[in-house]
Design a protein around this motif. Sequence first.
Motif, short mmCIF file in Angstrom:
data_model
loop_
_atom_site.label_atom_id
_atom_site.label_comp_id
_atom_site.label_asym_id
_atom_site.label_seq_id
_atom_site.Cartn_x
_atom_site.Cartn_y
_atom_site.Cartn_z
N SER B 258 0.84 -1.20 0.00
CA SER B 258 0.00 0.00 0.00
C SER B 258 0.87 1.25 0.00
N TYR B 259 0.28 2.31 -0.46
CA TYR B 259 0.98 3.59 -0.55
C TYR B 259 0.10 4.66 0.07
N ASP B 260 0.65 5.37 1.07
CA ASP B 260 -0.09 6.46 1.71
C ASP B 260 0.30 7.78 1.09
N ALA B 274 -5.37 9.42 2.61
CA ALA B 274 -5.69 8.68 1.39
C ALA B 274 -4.62 7.63 1.18
N SER B 275 -5.05 6.42 0.84
CA SER B 275 -4.06 5.37 0.56
C SER B 275 -4.57 4.48 -0.55
N LEU B 276 -3.62 3.93 -1.27
CA LEU B 276 -3.94 3.03 -2.38
C LEU B 276 -3.28 1.70 -2.05
N SER B 277 -4.04 0.60 -2.11
CA SER B 277 -3.40 -0.68 -1.77
C SER B 277 -3.81 -1.77 -2.75
N VAL B 322 -7.88 -4.27 -5.27
CA VAL B 322 -7.24 -2.96 -5.38
C VAL B 322 -8.16 -2.01 -4.63
N LEU B 324 -8.80 1.90 -2.78
CA LEU B 324 -8.44 3.29 -2.53
C LEU B 324 -9.21 3.72 -1.29
N LYS B 325 -8.46 4.08 -0.23
CA LYS B 325 -9.12 4.48 1.00
C LYS B 325 -8.90 5.97 1.20
N ILE B 326 -9.99 6.68 1.45
CA ILE B 326 -9.82 8.10 1.76
C ILE B 326 -10.57 8.44 3.03
#
Lengths: 215, 328
Positions: B258-260, B274-277, B322, B324-326
């Motif tokens: 994941s990437y924050d 926001a993070s993308l994992s 996949v 996307l958390k915001i």
Amino acid sequence: MSAIMLGGCKKFLDVNTDPNNPTDVQESLLLAPIELNISDNITSGFAQLATQTFLQNIAPNQANPGIYNYQMFNVDMNGDWTTFYVTVLNNLKILNQKAESEAHWNYAGIAKILTAYTLGTATDLWGDIPYSKAFDKTNFLVAYDSQEEIYKTIQSLLNSGIADIAKGDAVKPGGDDYFYKGNMASSDKSRLFAEGALLHSPHESTRSHRCSAGG
Amino acid sequence: MLSTTLGNPGLTNERLNEYEAGLEMNFFKDRLTFEGSYFSRKSTNGIIPGALISNATGYTGTTINSAEIENQGIELLLGATPVKTNDFTWRTSANFSSIRNKVLALAPGINQLGRLIVGQPYNIFYGNRYKRTADGQVLIGANGLPVVDPTQGIVGNANPDFMMGLNNSFNYKQFTFSFFFDWKHGGDVQNDVNAYGYTYGTVKATEKRGDMVIEGISEVDNKPNTVVVNGQTYWQSRQYESTIQDGTFIKLRNISLSYDLSRAVLNRTPFKTASLSVTGRNLWIYSPHFDGADPEVSSYGTGNGVQSIYAFTTPTSRSFNVALKIGF
């Protein structure tokens, strides 16, 4: 007012009576499923299929090890033992008791004839089997009757079944009797069939018993 | 129709006696943590629903109240943070559990109820087996095939030797990479697919179907067997015992990257985080002794008689997510 309230509460809290699982039903509701099970599991069923396999009347083209390769263990017949005793005979016993207490003699007669038929099939499969000491909720180590005893029992069940039907009771089964639709003359014939099956049983003891009894 | 089970108005409460001892230790400012516990449980007056009784009573079973079963086990949890710098952190943790159980009593005069046998672990496998010599070698008949024992016996044990889990996570700046392994060691599985597969030649092992000599001791002369049999004949004679397999597995249960997004970027947006994992589940199964799809599947659930039976069930699913958390 309070009396009504209390009465209502008492009824509401009656959790010991389950309307979905009645403890007492009329004969017609017992006879239909019993006849279905006799047809499915006594006349047919695993034991009869096994017999057909051993007689080489039937065979699958390929089968994993088991009955089809003539490999059998005692436990393989457990299912049949259950359908004979638990599914059929125990319910026939209840049907007979209920019918006798209500004086519905046609149902009582049918119950006895079907019991005789089921016992006859069972003793053909297993020889000595429990009956006279069976169906006792307090005795889990049930003694077996000799095959000769079983045949005597069958004969007396058939005789009393015929006597029950001969009483000419007005209450007769209808559509719940899948075999004869309540035609009691035909039920009589099934007695003759059961007797005939006895007479032609491959067991020597049977024939000699029948001969000595003058049959 | 009457119920097929007989009620028992004389039931009493089950009783469970349990002892547990635990230890928790933290070292180096929580960089290393350890938790361990041992428990011993003994239940008495255990309720056995559907205990088989003589069908000649008119009932298949009743509920009895006399089981005794013992459970002993250890559970360990070790956590560590081997590397911790401003930019990079590595956290790792491992858990371990091992449970031994034993059926001590069922009912007076009754030593076995299906898969429960007095003196044996809970849920063994019982059924058709091969006849063996005193030192455990299979006896081979004059026809070159293993001799089937006329009495059934214990052929397996569903309880694993131990279970382990290993979790790792790596943080580098805004990236997080983590993965989780599950390991079950031992514990047999009844592979019903093979029960049919041996007959129809669809099991991997049946690739070898030419003439063969089965390893074992000949019943005829007590010497190693030399009789040649056809492979198909051999595979089609496989018994229940042959469908019991060691269910050991190691699974890559979870792997995730994941990437924050940094605060600086988010300052100009209405979002706080926001993070993308990207996550993958069950991507890899290693089961060296089990030749079905997934030894973890118990097709009929976890009840007394049906635990650890694999029968034409789809394996645990493999998935990729996949996300996307915001946060606001």
